[in-house]
Every structure is written in C-alpha cells, then in structure tokens.
Design a protein around this motif. Structure first.
Motif, mmCIF file in Angstrom:
data_model
loop_
_atom_site.group_PDB
_atom_site.id
_atom_site.type_symbol
_atom_site.label_atom_id
_atom_site.label_comp_id
_atom_site.label_asym_id
_atom_site.label_seq_id
_atom_site.Cartn_x
_atom_site.Cartn_y
_atom_site.Cartn_z
ATOM 1 N N GLY A 183 0.816 -1.202 0.000
ATOM 2 C CA GLY A 183 0.000 0.000 0.000
ATOM 3 C C GLY A 183 0.855 1.260 0.000
ATOM 4 N N TYR A 184 1.937 1.215 0.788
ATOM 5 C CA TYR A 184 2.866 2.345 0.846
ATOM 6 C C TYR A 184 4.053 2.160 -0.092
ATOM 7 C CZ TYR A 184 0.353 4.352 4.794
ATOM 8 O OH TYR A 184 -0.610 4.922 5.602
ATOM 9 N N GLU A 185 4.034 1.068 -0.848
ATOM 10 C CA GLU A 185 5.007 0.809 -1.916
ATOM 11 C C GLU A 185 6.446 0.777 -1.399
ATOM 12 O OE1 GLU A 185 4.230 3.677 -4.976
ATOM 13 O OE2 GLU A 185 2.294 2.795 -5.500
ATOM 14 N N HIS A 186 6.694 -0.088 -0.413
ATOM 15 C CA HIS A 186 8.066 -0.331 0.013
ATOM 16 C C HIS A 186 8.168 -1.719 0.628
ATOM 17 C CE1 HIS A 186 7.226 0.036 4.334
ATOM 18 N NE2 HIS A 186 6.562 1.152 4.086
ATOM 19 N N ILE A 187 9.384 -2.239 0.647
ATOM 20 C CA ILE A 187 9.658 -3.532 1.279
ATOM 21 C C ILE A 187 10.828 -3.347 2.235
ATOM 22 C CG2 ILE A 187 8.812 -4.910 -0.667
ATOM 23 C CD1 ILE A 187 11.731 -5.340 -1.480
ATOM 24 N N ASP A 188 10.883 -4.189 3.254
ATOM 25 C CA ASP A 188 11.974 -4.152 4.227
ATOM 26 C C ASP A 188 12.825 -5.411 4.085
ATOM 27 O OD1 ASP A 188 11.160 -1.727 5.358
ATOM 28 O OD2 ASP A 188 9.750 -2.736 6.700
ATOM 29 N N ILE A 189 14.120 -5.223 3.881
ATOM 30 C CA ILE A 189 15.066 -6.330 3.845
ATOM 31 C C ILE A 189 15.725 -6.375 5.220
ATOM 32 C CG2 ILE A 189 17.076 -7.315 2.691
ATOM 33 C CD1 ILE A 189 14.512 -7.074 0.981
ATOM 34 N N VAL A 190 15.454 -7.441 5.968
ATOM 35 C CA VAL A 190 15.828 -7.491 7.383
ATOM 36 C C VAL A 190 16.968 -8.481 7.609
ATOM 37 C CG1 VAL A 190 14.977 -7.962 9.709
ATOM 38 C CG2 VAL A 190 13.468 -6.883 8.018
ATOM 39 N N TRP A 191 17.960 -8.039 8.365
ATOM 40 C CA TRP A 191 19.111 -8.876 8.751
ATOM 41 C C TRP A 191 19.728 -9.573 7.552
ATOM 42 C CZ3 TRP A 191 20.956 -7.503 13.134
ATOM 43 C CH2 TRP A 191 20.108 -7.095 14.155
ATOM 44 N N SER A 192 20.132 -8.782 6.585
ATOM 45 C CA SER A 192 20.772 -9.328 5.403
ATOM 46 C C SER A 192 22.280 -9.419 5.617
ATOM 47 C CB SER A 192 20.436 -8.455 4.192
ATOM 48 O OG SER A 192 20.958 -9.011 3.001
ATOM 49 N N THR A 193 23.062 -9.304 4.555
ATOM 50 C CA THR A 193 24.518 -9.421 4.642
ATOM 51 C C THR A 193 25.087 -8.449 5.670
ATOM 52 O OG1 THR A 193 24.599 -10.053 2.316
ATOM 53 C CG2 THR A 193 26.653 -9.311 3.321
ATOM 54 N N GLY A 194 25.938 -8.967 6.549
ATOM 55 C CA GLY A 194 26.498 -8.130 7.606
ATOM 56 C C GLY A 194 25.494 -7.770 8.673
#
Length: 259
Positions: free
Chosen positions: A163-174
């Motif tokens: 709805g707000y047109e964003h995604i969260d990438i959580v605890w990725s590389t590093g």
C-alpha cells in the motif's frame, strides 16, 4: 555457542573469540566451520603455541585443497588479532602476504532483449507449482530493486507494505537491514502474486513459497530461471558463464552506474 566443539590447546580461546564475535552481531556458520578445521588440525599435529609455524602451517595445508575463494584466511587473521588484544601479545597475526589474490568476477550481462523475453515467458510459465504466478514477481524484485536471491527468498509477507510501496530487507549481509521503495508497477506485480498466494497458502510467513509452503531454496530459484530461459527460447552461451539469478542484480547495478 551451543553445538560448537573444540578439542585442541586453543579450545578455550576459540570459544571466547566466537562469543566475542557473536556479541558483535557476527555469528556466521562459515567462521565456526573453518575455526573447527583449524582446531582439528592443531589437535592432530599437537600444536600448542599460536605462533607463525602453527598459523602458516594450517594455511598451507588448507591451500592444498581450497578453491578460488579464500575468505577463510580472514578468520584466522582476526583470531590472532583478538588474541593479541586480550593479553596474548606474542600471538601470531597472519601476514598480509597470505591475502587471497583479487579475482574479478565475470558476470553474465543480460541484454534488454533477453530481459524482455525472459519476463514475457515468466508471466506465462507452464507449471502447476506456485511458480506459475510467483516467477514474474520474484525476478522482478531482483531486477528492479537489485535484491540478492537470498534476500528475495527470505522476504516476509509482514515486510512487504504494498500500500505504501516499500519492502523491508531485514538482517541481510552483515546483519544489516534496509527499506527499499518500489514503483507502483512493481507493487502491482507483487500484489497480484500475493493475492494468489494468500488464497493457496493462508497465513504463510514467506512472501514466496514452494508447494510445501516453506521457504524457497536457492537451487530451486536457479532451476526456475533455467526453465523460464528455455521456455522463452533464449539462446545459451556456447562458452563462458551461463546466466544465473544474481545476473538480474548485476543488471540493476550496471543500470545505476549508467544513470
């Protein structure tokens, strides 16, 4: 540090070092595995002093069987630095002359024609699995946002706010997280995928799922890409690197540089 076992004279120090790294937010399995190999080598060869002979002896032994990637050298170098910082002033720190040579990657650079053909085929993928409606959305994220395959596979439904047109990438590389905006067009592609997945897998945690409803594996993503590539009738290189999922991320990076 459950599950970690060391038996050499350096066992207590290795446990302390890993506890320190874990407290710093670095708890990768690769570091533990290579230090276990070092520990086992020291136990077999009765090494009790962390000196140049011990450190370089293990490195030479590893080089006899290691491939092109040698990031493991940094683990034993960092362990030596930690020993020095914690009162073992005579501990050896692996010399920089042992650093792995830089091997420039040679990615497969996708052409605009290949990308268009690929996504046309992905939208019409002939399969009974969830990839029939997931494929276009999955590779669209990699292509439009520059996501890694692992980041796309790990994306949670709770971390996609379409709805707000964003995604969260959580605890990725590093162990880093970031919020990425998506265009309205990408949001519509993801929403269409989500609608079908919700009907088939109510209450799913992962945005993209296989038929079993759990997390998609990296091997499956590579297989799906190959299937779409062939269904699109795209030619495969006769020599050199073949197209792989991360090439969409490479294309994103090249497009950003060009802009």
């Amino acid at each position: 540090m459950s599950g970690t076992r060391f038996t050499s004279a350096f066992a207590a120090d290795l446990e302390g070092y890993l506890a320190f790294r874990q407290n710093m937010g670095c708890d990768g399995a690769s570091r533990i595995w290579y230090l276990q190999q070092f520990d086992a080598w020291c136990a077999r060869h009765s090494r009790t002093v962390f000196d140049q002979g011990t450190v370089e002896g293990w490195v030479r032994a590893r080089l006899e069987t290691s491939g092109r990637y040698r990031s493991w050298m940094s683990y034993i170098r960092d362990f030596g630095r930690w020993l020095q910082a914690t009162g073992h002033g005579d501990a050896c720190v692996l010399s920089d002359r042992w650093k792995a040579p830089f091997l420039p990657p040679r990615p497969y650079l996708l052409s605009r024609q290949e990308i268009n053909g690929f996504f046309t085929a992905a939208a019409r993928l002939d399969t009974s699995s969830p990839w029939r409606w997931q494929a276009a959305a999955f590779f669209t994220l990699m292509h439009s946002c520059g996501l890694r395959s692992g980041e796309t596979r790990a994306l949670q439904t709770a971390h996609a706010d379409l709805g707000y047109e964003h995604i969260d990438i959580v605890w990725s590389t590093g162990n880093r997280s970031r919020r990425l905006p998506v265009t309205a067009q990408v949001a519509r592609v993801l929403a269409a995928c989500d609608t079908q997945s919700r009907a088939r897998f109510p209450g799913r945690a992962n945005f993209f799922v296989p038929a079993a409803g759990n997390q998609v594996t990296g091997a499956t993503v590579a297989q799906v890409l190959a299937r779409i590539w062939d269904q699109a009738g795209l030619p495969r290189p006769l020599a050199g690197r073949q197209p792989v999922p991360c090439d969409f991320r490479h294309h994103f990076a090249c497009a950003c540089i060009e802009r």
